[in-house]
Design an enzyme around this catalytic site. Structure first.
Site, PDB file in Angstrom:
ATOM      1  CD  GLU A 272      -1.973   2.105   2.004  1.00 30.92           C
ATOM      2  OE1 GLU A 272      -1.648   3.182   1.450  1.00 30.92           O
ATOM      3  OE2 GLU A 272      -2.175   1.988   3.212  1.00 30.92           O
ATOM      4  CB  CYS A 306      -0.939   6.947   1.208  1.00 33.99           C
ATOM      5  SG  CYS A 306      -1.967   5.833   2.171  1.00 33.99           S
TER       6      CYS A 306
END
Length: 500
Positions: A272, A306
């Site tokens: 991720e 993110c």
């Protein structure tokens, strides 16, 4: 087992800014013991809101990590952890969730101190962590194989089996939440874990380890090894005894993790990674409802997410109106400062290095000719605080539009047609999150299908639920955290075919 000698690392008493006091573990948590590093070295942990040192914690060596892997390997192969009734693992995870919930005020305060985020946001993170543990407890005995009817005199079925020793590397932006995202499903499926917290935010990971021991998680099943990535991370990615590795962090480091994991033993990996997510605002959007979504999209957690909606694209019919409303909203409603002050929406940047990176990008944006709508400066003389910063009249070639800044900085540009907006949104090499603001459900669903991203939020943003999978496409990584999907990531499928 490797013949190493470890001394017990004593906890330190810490008084938090809100008056709560507790015993903070400072050692490496290996085989249910808090130990000093093999070489005895420690490093300071900083409060980013004051720049003061909170305490020192042990810094793991390669030998420490190897010892943790040995202990985890023994727990997996030589105990009943992986083979017991999965309801027993579920029971322990449920107890762990109860224990974490009973201490939510303390754990939230530790998170705010260590990370710099506001106490309210930290509490939300701990709540998600609790939910992840409860979900894992429920899933422990419900993720199963299937029977396959081939109609040819055979009986066929599959089983889902635990992978083994799992290495897990988490970032500093969501320490307790990311820990739960990774540890909970791994344990539910019968695996064992060695987790490396970010070096700058190890406090809650170590405190969580003490809760694991308290509720009866067996020795070797959960191990926490803080330290530098070049030492701890490299040891995890390169060791062939690690069979599964989950990494959350930058795309640059993620690529190295993928290479090392492949070359060592073809580890099963979940990545991720970074993002440069687009947030589309259509002409029919309700501006009053949209403003909080834009703020959550980019300024929640000081932009250190993110999936942050760091590229806002506004349809030309409401572009000027939205810019004016956005500026007024930020300058009157959004306050920056002390994480323990309830009046503040945004706390501190988590560390000096990231603070300097963000300020450098603000300078780059100015030099590239982008206009500043609001913000662009440091807040206060002490601590790593940056005012929410909005650039407008930008073009797609600017670095501030293309590169992940990972801070409270957003660019705003306009588009004419739906197709142009989608094309601009999809122009990035990243594909983690995306957002759509519209009063038309048909527009929202149509655009959601067109966007190249792992998650699409419609009339909300950075809105997480532990039951919904999360992950990226393109250079934002692969695999999913949370949801039912994550449990399959921590199992191997075995097919059995019997001739009748």
């Amino acid at each position: 087992m490797t013949k190493l000698h470890f001394d017990t690392a004593e906890p330190v008493k810490i008084t938090l800014p809100n008056g709560l006091t507790y015993e903070q573990p400072t050692g490496l948590f290996i085989n249910n013991k808090f130990m000093k590093a093999q070489d005895g070295k420690t490093y300071p942990v900083e409060d980013p809101s004051t720049e003061n040192t909170v305490c020192e914690v042990s810094s793991a060596t390669t030998e420490d990590v190897e010892y943790a892997i040995e202990c985890a390997d023994r727990a997996f192969h030589d105990t009943e952890w992986a083979t017991q009734d999965p309801r027993e693992r579920g029971r322990l995870l449920s107890k762990l969730a109860d224990e974490l919930e009973s201490q939510i005020d303390l754990v939230s305060s530790i998170e705010a101190l260590d990370n710099g985020k506001t106490l309210a946001l930290a509490r939300g993170d701990v709540t998600i962590a609790i939910n992840c543990l409860r979900d894992a407890a429920a899933y422990a005995d419900k993720v199963n194989g299937r029977t396959i009817n081939t109609g040819d005199g055979y009986m066929n079925f599959t089983t889902l089996e635990p992978i083994g020793v799992c290495g897990q590397i988490i970032p500093w932006n969501f320490p307790i939440m990311m820990l739960a995202w990774k540890i909970a499903p791994a344990l539910a499926m019968g695996n064992v874990c060695i987790l490396k917290p970010a070096a700058v935010t190890p406090l809650n990971a170590l405190y969580f380890a003490s809760l694991c021991k308290k509720v009866g998680i067996p020795a070797g099943v959960v191990n926490i090894v803080p330290g530098p990535g070049r030492t701890v991370g490299a040891a995890l990615t390169n060791d062939p005894r690690i069979r599964k590795l989950a990494f959350t962090g930058s795309t640059e480091v993620g690529k190295s993790v993928a290479v090392d994991s492949s070359e060592s033993n073809l580890k099963k990996i979940t990545l991720e990674l970074g993002g440069k997510s687009a947030h589309l605002v259509f002409d029919d959007a309700n501006i009053k409802k949209t403003l909080p979504n834009l703020v959550n999209g980019i300024f929640k957690n000081a932009g250190q997410i993110c999936s942050s909606g760091s590229r806002i694209y506004v349809q030309e019919g409401i572009y000027d109106e939205l810019l004016a409303a956005f500026k007024a909203y930020l300058e009157t409603e959004i306050k920056v400062g002390n994480p323990f002050d309830k009046a503040n929406f945004q706390g501190a940047i988590t560390n000096r290095q990231q603070f300097d990176t963000i300020m450098n990008y603000i300078d780059i944006g100015k030099k590239e000719g982008a206009k500043i709508l609001t913000g662009g400066e440091k807040v206060g003389d002490k601590g790593y605080f940056i005012r929410p910063t909005v650039f407008y009249d930008v073009n797609e070639d600017m670095r501030i539009v293309k590169e992940e800044i990972f801070g409270p900085v957003v660019t705003v540009a306009k588009f004419k047609t739906l197709e142009e907006g989608v094309e601009m949104a999809n122009s990035s090499e990243f594909g983690l999150g995306s957002g759509i603001e519209t009063e038309s459900l048909s527009t929202g669903l149509k655009v959601a299908k067109m966007l190249k991203a792992g998650t699409v939020w419609i009339n909300t943003y950075n809105d997480f639920d532990s039951r919904v999978p999360f992950g990226g496409v393109k250079q934002s990584g692969y695999g999913r955290e949370m949801g039912e999907e994550v449990y399959h990531a921590y199992t191997e499928v075995k097919a059995v075919r019997i001739k009748l």
